[in-house]
Design a protein around this motif. Sequence first.
Motif, PDB file in Angstrom:
ATOM      1  N   VAL A 451       0.717  -1.099  -0.004  1.00 52.68           N
ATOM      2  CA  VAL A 451      -0.050  -0.010   0.022  1.00 52.68           C
ATOM      3  C   VAL A 451       0.749   1.359  -0.179  1.00 52.68           C
ATOM      4  CG1 VAL A 451      -1.709   1.248   1.290  1.00 52.68           C
ATOM      5  CG2 VAL A 451      -1.948  -1.184   1.067  1.00 52.68           C
ATOM      6  N   ALA A 452       1.807   1.312   0.985  1.00 55.30           N
ATOM      7  CA  ALA A 452       2.642   2.170   0.919  1.00 55.30           C
ATOM      8  C   ALA A 452       3.684   2.477  -0.384  1.00 55.30           C
ATOM      9  CB  ALA A 452       3.887   2.186   2.077  1.00 55.30           C
ATOM     10  N   ALA A 453       3.895   1.398  -1.213  1.00 59.27           N
ATOM     11  CA  ALA A 453       4.651   1.712  -2.212  1.00 59.27           C
ATOM     12  C   ALA A 453       3.766   2.130  -3.492  1.00 59.27           C
ATOM     13  CB  ALA A 453       5.170   0.253  -2.507  1.00 59.27           C
ATOM     14  N   LEU A 454       2.541   1.630  -3.343  1.00 62.91           N
ATOM     15  CA  LEU A 454       1.600   2.319  -4.273  1.00 62.91           C
ATOM     16  C   LEU A 454       1.187   3.943  -4.148  1.00 62.91           C
ATOM     17  CD1 LEU A 454      -1.022  -0.613  -4.312  1.00 62.91           C
ATOM     18  CD2 LEU A 454       0.517   0.282  -6.419  1.00 62.91           C
ATOM     19  N   VAL A 455       0.860   4.455  -2.910  1.00 59.81           N
ATOM     20  CA  VAL A 455       0.883   5.703  -2.577  1.00 59.81           C
ATOM     21  C   VAL A 455       1.991   6.436  -2.993  1.00 59.81           C
ATOM     22  CG1 VAL A 455       0.487   7.230  -0.730  1.00 59.81           C
ATOM     23  CG2 VAL A 455      -0.705   5.113  -0.757  1.00 59.81           C
ATOM     24  N   THR A 456       3.165   6.159  -2.463  1.00 56.88           N
ATOM     25  CA  THR A 456       4.551   6.673  -2.947  1.00 56.88           C
ATOM     26  C   THR A 456       4.554   6.779  -4.456  1.00 56.88           C
ATOM     27  OG1 THR A 456       5.553   5.882  -0.864  1.00 56.88           O
ATOM     28  CG2 THR A 456       6.910   6.724  -2.480  1.00 56.88           C
ATOM     29  N   ALA A 457       4.307   5.588  -5.319  1.00 55.22           N
ATOM     30  CA  ALA A 457       4.418   5.717  -6.803  1.00 55.22           C
ATOM     31  C   ALA A 457       3.530   6.640  -7.323  1.00 55.22           C
ATOM     32  CB  ALA A 457       4.075   4.309  -7.194  1.00 55.22           C
ATOM     33  N   ILE A 458       2.090   6.780  -6.795  1.00 55.02           N
ATOM     34  CA  ILE A 458       1.287   7.602  -7.475  1.00 55.02           C
ATOM     35  C   ILE A 458       1.671   9.097  -7.234  1.00 55.02           C
ATOM     36  CG2 ILE A 458      -1.062   8.618  -7.043  1.00 55.02           C
ATOM     37  CD1 ILE A 458      -1.806   5.578  -6.184  1.00 55.02           C
ATOM     38  N   ASN A 459       2.401   9.291  -5.999  1.00 56.16           N
ATOM     39  CA  ASN A 459       2.790  10.513  -5.746  1.00 56.16           C
ATOM     40  C   ASN A 459       4.109  10.968  -6.474  1.00 56.16           C
ATOM     41  OD1 ASN A 459       1.062  12.275  -3.623  1.00 56.16           O
ATOM     42  ND2 ASN A 459       1.027  10.188  -3.000  1.00 56.16           N
TER      43      ASN A 459
END
Length: 511
Positions: A451-459
């Motif tokens: 989840v953290a990786a997805l959020v960081t990738a999106i940002n």
Amino acid sequence: MGSPPHAKNQNNRLLNFVSAQSTNNDYFDDDYLSLDTGSSHTVIDGDDNIRPPFSWKKLWQFTGPGFLMSISFLDPGNLEGDLQAGAIAGYSLLWLLLWAMVMGLLIQLLSARIGVVTGKHMAEICRDEYPRWASFLLWCMAELALISADIQEVIGSAIAINILSNGVVPLWAGVIITASDCFLFLFLENYGVRKLEAVFAVLIATMALSFAWMFADTKPDAKQLLIGLLVPKLRRKTIQQAVGVVGCVITPHNVFLYSALVQSRKVDPTKKGRVQEALYYYTIESSIAVFVTFMINLCVTTVFAKGFYNTKEANSLGLLNAGQYLQERYGGGLFPILYIWGIGLLAAGQSSTLTGTYAGQFIMGGFLDLRMKKWLRSLITRSCAIVPTIIVAVVYNRSDASLDNLNEWLNVLQGMQIPFALIPLLVLVADEQLMGVFRIGPHYAGIMWIVAALVTAINGYVLVDFFSSEVKGLVFGSLVCSVIVAYAAFILYLISYGNAWFSRFGFKRLV
């Protein structure tokens, strides 16, 4: 990090609990719900290592912090993201809104866990666990996120006041009026945390009623709504709105805030059954709160999807002109939709600025270990956001294009800070020395890191897209590249710092 003996771990947690209770009295008054002391509020009998059976009365006693936390899903920045997603993408991003809310809930449950188990909130734990320089940088990042969010929230309130006053009150005056909520906050605190929670419940109910009224007036397409919720769909032209939907839900300062809010109920972290009970009821309460906020966001998105999708106004919609467009599209009716929108927006702005004041106290007090009177601490933390907001309101007064450009910068700034709240949370909540038996297991940790990786990738996508269009010139470009390298290096440091997964491969804590 090695695993210390059980007795040592219990002693550490007991010291944390005693220390946290002395600190908490600076933030909350004596109106605690004392769940472990045999007070007149609640008496708990039985084995301290076994969670008592479910009780509606106990759930009610734990109800409050989750709804305060959920305000961050309803601030004016979120509402602007909702209306733009609906106007540009129609119903097609509702599924993403749903899953973004689920991700936000999972993150907030970890924040609650670390607060209940340690008896301390995230800012205090980061100050204790990280080297001084890293702790200072984390504080700077948290303050930047809070200030940028607060600017949007205060301007949202000012726009609502402008709407409800028929344009008589300008934006800069609305900002000053909104700034006075600092003193309202101090006034409410004197009457106890439950009274404060009741005020937030009224504000959330006002938003729910306002936006549900708009939903009923505009009658969005039920079939398209269900398809949007159940069928994932993402088109190239709606990527920016998709990123905005996710970015609005995950707010850095809210991670710090919720770990502090859960301590308004006294739970002895040395008693396993009491901690399990608190986490159980906070999970239920937070899930209900997030569901309510999801429905409110859903109403806003579908109202603008019904009214403005595939129209010439879609690409120019923002908080400043949304009410007028709604009025032109749907007319007056029993109660003009412009004022319904204004009331909902005002409730969103006022509630989020109050939680921003709350979060500012915990962030500054926790990272810097401040000991000062509540009114002074509140005034200092409030001024950090209000002063730049007044400047912004005067400079950008009633300029739609300028405000939209400003919001883009603020969204990028908030997105940049997300890893500096999320990564420490995930590292610390998996730390056996800190969390004892309540640390998260490898499977749960793996899901949350994804989840953290997805959020960081999106940002990260937002950052690359934004700076590629905004950065011009060799000198400025070189400066931005240097900042990005330092930014990425600090993220890697936070990931590797004390992370049990990294320690398997020879990485050690970098003190």
